[in-house]
Design a protein around this motif. Structure first.
Motif, mmCIF file in Angstrom:
data_model
loop_
_atom_site.group_PDB
_atom_site.id
_atom_site.type_symbol
_atom_site.label_atom_id
_atom_site.label_comp_id
_atom_site.label_asym_id
_atom_site.label_seq_id
_atom_site.Cartn_x
_atom_site.Cartn_y
_atom_site.Cartn_z
ATOM 1 N N HIS A 298 104.698 -53.857 -51.247
ATOM 2 C CA HIS A 298 105.430 -52.594 -51.101
ATOM 3 C C HIS A 298 106.918 -52.791 -50.819
ATOM 4 O O HIS A 298 107.713 -51.879 -50.992
ATOM 5 C CB HIS A 298 104.801 -51.755 -49.984
ATOM 6 C CG HIS A 298 104.950 -52.374 -48.629
ATOM 7 N ND1 HIS A 298 104.125 -53.398 -48.204
ATOM 8 C CD2 HIS A 298 105.831 -52.144 -47.643
ATOM 9 C CE1 HIS A 298 104.494 -53.755 -46.983
ATOM 10 N NE2 HIS A 298 105.534 -53.015 -46.620
ATOM 11 N N ARG A 299 107.319 -53.973 -50.420
ATOM 12 C CA ARG A 299 108.726 -54.248 -50.103
ATOM 13 C C ARG A 299 109.577 -54.515 -51.348
ATOM 14 O O ARG A 299 110.796 -54.543 -51.262
ATOM 15 C CB ARG A 299 108.843 -55.439 -49.159
ATOM 16 C CG ARG A 299 108.249 -55.178 -47.804
ATOM 17 C CD ARG A 299 108.283 -56.447 -46.979
ATOM 18 N NE ARG A 299 107.742 -56.193 -45.667
ATOM 19 C CZ ARG A 299 108.469 -56.169 -44.555
ATOM 20 N NH1 ARG A 299 109.767 -56.402 -44.609
ATOM 21 N NH2 ARG A 299 107.908 -55.934 -43.408
ATOM 22 N N LEU A 300 108.938 -54.739 -52.476
ATOM 23 C CA LEU A 300 109.673 -55.066 -53.693
ATOM 24 C C LEU A 300 109.842 -53.832 -54.573
ATOM 25 O O LEU A 300 108.904 -53.049 -54.732
ATOM 26 C CB LEU A 300 108.932 -56.143 -54.492
ATOM 27 C CG LEU A 300 108.745 -57.477 -53.790
ATOM 28 C CD1 LEU A 300 107.909 -58.404 -54.655
ATOM 29 C CD2 LEU A 300 110.086 -58.105 -53.473
ATOM 30 N N PRO A 301 111.009 -53.671 -55.181
ATOM 31 C CA PRO A 301 111.210 -52.552 -56.101
ATOM 32 C C PRO A 301 110.260 -52.650 -57.295
ATOM 33 O O PRO A 301 110.047 -53.747 -57.842
ATOM 34 C CB PRO A 301 112.664 -52.701 -56.554
ATOM 35 C CG PRO A 301 113.312 -53.564 -55.529
ATOM 36 C CD PRO A 301 112.229 -54.462 -55.003
ATOM 37 N N ARG A 302 109.719 -51.531 -57.693
ATOM 38 C CA ARG A 302 108.759 -51.490 -58.800
ATOM 39 C C ARG A 302 109.333 -52.128 -60.062
ATOM 40 O O ARG A 302 108.638 -52.841 -60.777
ATOM 41 C CB ARG A 302 108.358 -50.047 -59.053
ATOM 42 C CG ARG A 302 107.331 -49.899 -60.118
ATOM 43 C CD ARG A 302 106.985 -48.444 -60.320
ATOM 44 N NE ARG A 302 105.985 -48.347 -61.357
ATOM 45 C CZ ARG A 302 104.973 -47.526 -61.330
ATOM 46 N NH1 ARG A 302 104.821 -46.708 -60.322
ATOM 47 N NH2 ARG A 302 104.114 -47.495 -62.301
ATOM 48 N N ILE A 303 110.596 -51.889 -60.346
ATOM 49 C CA ILE A 303 111.202 -52.437 -61.564
ATOM 50 C C ILE A 303 111.235 -53.965 -61.535
ATOM 51 O O ILE A 303 111.004 -54.622 -62.543
ATOM 52 C CB ILE A 303 112.604 -51.836 -61.827
ATOM 53 C CG1 ILE A 303 113.049 -52.192 -63.237
ATOM 54 C CG2 ILE A 303 113.602 -52.301 -60.788
ATOM 55 C CD1 ILE A 303 114.150 -51.296 -63.765
ATOM 56 N N VAL A 304 111.472 -54.541 -60.368
ATOM 57 C CA VAL A 304 111.488 -56.000 -60.236
ATOM 58 C C VAL A 304 110.086 -56.554 -60.464
ATOM 59 O O VAL A 304 109.898 -57.541 -61.186
ATOM 60 C CB VAL A 304 112.031 -56.424 -58.858
ATOM 61 C CG1 VAL A 304 111.845 -57.919 -58.630
ATOM 62 C CG2 VAL A 304 113.498 -56.028 -58.730
ATOM 63 N N VAL A 305 109.094 -55.905 -59.883
ATOM 64 C CA VAL A 305 107.707 -56.340 -60.070
ATOM 65 C C VAL A 305 107.339 -56.279 -61.554
ATOM 66 O O VAL A 305 106.742 -57.209 -62.095
ATOM 67 C CB VAL A 305 106.748 -55.480 -59.221
ATOM 68 C CG1 VAL A 305 105.298 -55.813 -59.535
ATOM 69 C CG2 VAL A 305 107.029 -55.668 -57.737
ATOM 70 N N GLY A 306 107.723 -55.204 -62.212
ATOM 71 C CA GLY A 306 107.442 -55.067 -63.641
ATOM 72 C C GLY A 306 108.090 -56.157 -64.477
ATOM 73 O O GLY A 306 107.480 -56.689 -65.411
ATOM 74 N N GLU A 307 109.344 -56.498 -64.146
ATOM 75 C CA GLU A 307 110.043 -57.559 -64.881
ATOM 76 C C GLU A 307 109.366 -58.915 -64.683
ATOM 77 O O GLU A 307 109.226 -59.691 -65.636
ATOM 78 C CB GLU A 307 111.501 -57.630 -64.427
ATOM 79 C CG GLU A 307 112.329 -56.444 -64.892
ATOM 80 C CD GLU A 307 113.712 -56.405 -64.269
ATOM 81 O OE1 GLU A 307 114.048 -57.298 -63.451
ATOM 82 O OE2 GLU A 307 114.472 -55.469 -64.594
ATOM 83 N N VAL A 308 108.953 -59.188 -63.463
ATOM 84 C CA VAL A 308 108.267 -60.461 -63.190
ATOM 85 C C VAL A 308 106.944 -60.521 -63.938
ATOM 86 O O VAL A 308 106.602 -61.533 -64.560
ATOM 87 C CB VAL A 308 108.065 -60.668 -61.672
ATOM 88 C CG1 VAL A 308 107.152 -61.856 -61.405
ATOM 89 C CG2 VAL A 308 109.408 -60.845 -60.977
ATOM 90 N N LEU A 309 106.185 -59.424 -63.916
ATOM 91 C CA LEU A 309 104.894 -59.401 -64.606
ATOM 92 C C LEU A 309 105.056 -59.519 -66.122
ATOM 93 O O LEU A 309 104.196 -60.100 -66.789
ATOM 94 C CB LEU A 309 104.125 -58.131 -64.259
ATOM 95 C CG LEU A 309 103.608 -58.066 -62.831
ATOM 96 C CD1 LEU A 309 102.975 -56.704 -62.559
ATOM 97 C CD2 LEU A 309 102.633 -59.178 -62.554
#
Length: 92
Positions: free
Chosen positions: A27-38
Protein backbone atom coordinates in the motif's frame (compact mmCIF):
# COMPACT_ATOMS: atom_id res chain seq x y z
CA UNK A 1 15.26 -5.98 10.59
CA UNK A 2 16.43 -2.50 11.38
CA UNK A 3 18.90 -0.40 9.39
CA UNK A 4 20.77 0.28 12.62
CA UNK A 5 21.41 -3.42 13.25
CA UNK A 6 22.10 -4.67 9.74
CA UNK A 7 22.76 -1.63 7.59
CA UNK A 8 20.44 0.26 5.30
CA UNK A 9 20.98 -2.03 2.30
CA UNK A 10 20.17 -5.18 4.27
CA UNK A 11 17.07 -3.60 5.78
CA UNK A 12 15.82 -2.45 2.36
CA UNK A 13 16.53 -5.86 0.84
CA UNK A 14 14.57 -7.60 3.61
CA UNK A 15 11.61 -5.24 3.19
CA UNK A 16 11.68 -5.63 -0.58
CA UNK A 17 11.76 -9.41 -0.35
CA UNK A 18 8.86 -9.41 2.10
CA UNK A 19 6.85 -7.17 -0.21
CA UNK A 20 7.68 -9.39 -3.18
CA UNK A 21 6.77 -12.64 -1.45
CA UNK A 22 3.74 -11.78 0.73
CA UNK A 23 2.80 -8.22 -0.25
CA UNK A 24 3.82 -6.51 2.97
CA UNK A 25 3.69 -2.68 2.69
CA UNK A 26 2.39 -2.81 -0.89
CA UNK A 27 0.00 0.00 0.00
CA UNK A 28 2.99 2.35 0.37
CA UNK A 29 3.85 2.22 -3.33
CA UNK A 30 2.07 4.27 -5.99
CA UNK A 31 -0.15 2.11 -8.19
CA UNK A 32 1.54 3.38 -11.36
CA UNK A 33 4.97 2.30 -10.09
CA UNK A 34 3.66 -1.16 -9.22
CA UNK A 35 2.12 -1.45 -12.68
CA UNK A 36 5.39 -0.45 -14.37
CA UNK A 37 7.36 -3.00 -12.36
CA UNK A 38 4.85 -5.76 -13.13
CA UNK A 39 4.96 -4.91 -16.83
CA UNK A 40 8.73 -5.43 -16.82
CA UNK A 41 8.79 -8.31 -14.34
CA UNK A 42 5.55 -10.35 -14.39
CA UNK A 43 4.78 -12.58 -11.42
CA UNK A 44 3.56 -15.49 -13.55
CA UNK A 45 3.73 -18.60 -11.39
CA UNK A 46 5.75 -16.93 -8.63
CA UNK A 47 3.38 -17.75 -5.75
CA UNK A 48 3.16 -21.41 -6.69
CA UNK A 49 6.90 -21.65 -7.18
CA UNK A 50 7.85 -20.04 -3.86
CA UNK A 51 5.23 -22.10 -2.01
CA UNK A 52 6.55 -25.29 -3.60
CA UNK A 53 10.09 -24.58 -2.41
CA UNK A 54 8.79 -24.47 1.14
CA UNK A 55 7.54 -28.05 0.77
CA UNK A 56 10.79 -29.80 0.01
CA UNK A 57 13.89 -27.61 -0.02
CA UNK A 58 14.26 -26.90 3.67
CA UNK A 59 14.93 -29.23 6.56
CA UNK A 60 13.65 -29.21 10.11
CA UNK A 61 14.92 -26.61 12.54
CA UNK A 62 15.39 -24.04 9.80
CA UNK A 63 13.74 -20.66 9.46
CA UNK A 64 11.97 -21.89 6.33
CA UNK A 65 10.53 -24.83 8.25
CA UNK A 66 9.23 -22.47 10.92
CA UNK A 67 7.71 -20.16 8.30
CA UNK A 68 5.97 -23.12 6.68
CA UNK A 69 4.49 -24.11 10.03
CA UNK A 70 3.14 -20.58 10.51
CA UNK A 71 1.36 -20.51 7.16
CA UNK A 72 3.88 -18.84 4.88
CA UNK A 73 2.65 -20.75 1.84
CA UNK A 74 -0.87 -19.43 2.29
CA UNK A 75 0.39 -15.87 2.68
CA UNK A 76 2.42 -16.18 -0.52
CA UNK A 77 -0.55 -17.60 -2.42
CA UNK A 78 -2.80 -14.74 -1.21
CA UNK A 79 -0.40 -11.99 -2.33
CA UNK A 80 -2.53 -9.01 -3.42
CA UNK A 81 -0.78 -8.86 -6.79
CA UNK A 82 -1.63 -12.48 -7.51
CA UNK A 83 -5.23 -12.55 -6.34
CA UNK A 84 -6.44 -10.10 -9.01
CA UNK A 85 -4.51 -10.76 -12.22
CA UNK A 86 -3.81 -7.58 -14.15
CA UNK A 87 -4.92 -5.33 -11.33
CA UNK A 88 -2.08 -4.29 -9.05
CA UNK A 89 -4.37 -3.15 -6.21
CA UNK A 90 -7.07 -0.70 -5.31
CA UNK A 91 -5.98 2.69 -4.07
CA UNK A 92 -7.63 4.06 -0.97
Amino acid sequence: MSARDAGAEAALLARGATLDVIGSDLHRLPRIVVGEVLARHPRDGFAEEIAATMQWLHGRRTRAHLLRRFGFQGMAKRHPLDTSPGTPRKEK
